[in-house]
Motif scaffolding. Structure first.
Motif, mmCIF file in Angstrom:
data_model
loop_
_atom_site.group_PDB
_atom_site.id
_atom_site.type_symbol
_atom_site.label_atom_id
_atom_site.label_comp_id
_atom_site.label_asym_id
_atom_site.label_seq_id
_atom_site.Cartn_x
_atom_site.Cartn_y
_atom_site.Cartn_z
ATOM 1 N N UNK A 117 -6.769 129.142 61.057
ATOM 2 C CA UNK A 117 -5.468 129.765 61.264
ATOM 3 C C UNK A 117 -5.478 131.201 60.745
ATOM 4 N N UNK A 118 -4.598 131.990 61.285
ATOM 5 C CA UNK A 118 -4.460 133.366 60.819
ATOM 6 C C UNK A 118 -4.196 133.382 59.320
ATOM 7 N N UNK A 119 -4.840 134.314 58.639
ATOM 8 C CA UNK A 119 -4.720 134.423 57.197
ATOM 9 C C UNK A 119 -5.786 133.681 56.422
ATOM 10 N N UNK A 120 -6.555 132.867 57.128
ATOM 11 C CA UNK A 120 -7.605 132.078 56.485
ATOM 12 C C UNK A 120 -8.871 132.894 56.289
ATOM 13 N N UNK A 121 -9.864 132.238 55.695
ATOM 14 C CA UNK A 121 -11.157 132.867 55.442
ATOM 15 C C UNK A 121 -12.279 132.024 56.036
ATOM 16 N N UNK A 122 -13.348 132.691 56.372
ATOM 17 C CA UNK A 122 -14.585 132.045 56.811
ATOM 18 C C UNK A 122 -15.743 132.847 56.265
ATOM 19 N N UNK A 123 -16.852 132.163 56.024
ATOM 20 C CA UNK A 123 -18.072 132.879 55.673
ATOM 21 C C UNK A 123 -19.136 132.536 56.695
#
Length: 124
Positions: A13-19
């Motif tokens: 979702x928008x606002x989330x993080x991923x690496x």
């Protein structure tokens, strides 16, 4: 060339993080400048970020500055892209790329090794 395999993409979702991670093998990884590019559906591939072989210099596209961080671990032959505050417009296939160029570059033609890409989808 160096063989590159990306991982870590997904639907968030928008606002989330991923690496995102990129595993390298083949040509001596530590001598490569590494970059991340992305390609949204129906659009050209564009530069996102790059890091020099020592990890002492990095460069970001304006649209990710302050949100994305590139890093590398030469001992593990890995390069990473930490993506925070994701936006729907960050939706794209993200590609890892390697270059024998000594300094960072945003030009795709400077890179001679490319991964297959990992899909990132950011929903509203």
């Amino acid at each position: 060339q160096v063989r590159l395999v990306e991982s870590g993409g997904g639907l968030v979702q928008a606002g989330s993080s991923l690496r995102l991670s990129c595993a390298a093998s083949g040509r001596t990884f530590s001598s490569n400048t590494m970059g991340w590019f992305r390609q949204a559906s129906g659009k050209e591939r564009v530069f996102v970020s790059a890091i020099n072989w020592r990890g002492s210099s990095s460069y970001y596209a304006d649209f990710v500055k302050g949100r994305f961080t590139i890093s590398r671990d030469n001992a593990k032959n890995m390069v990473y892209l930490q993506m925070n505050s994701l936006k729907p417009e960050d939706t794209a296939v993200y590609y890892c790329a390697g270059s024998l160029r000594s300094g960072v570059s945003s030009a795709g033609y400077e890179y001679d090794s490319w991964g297959q890409g990992t899909q990132v989808i950011v929903s509203y």
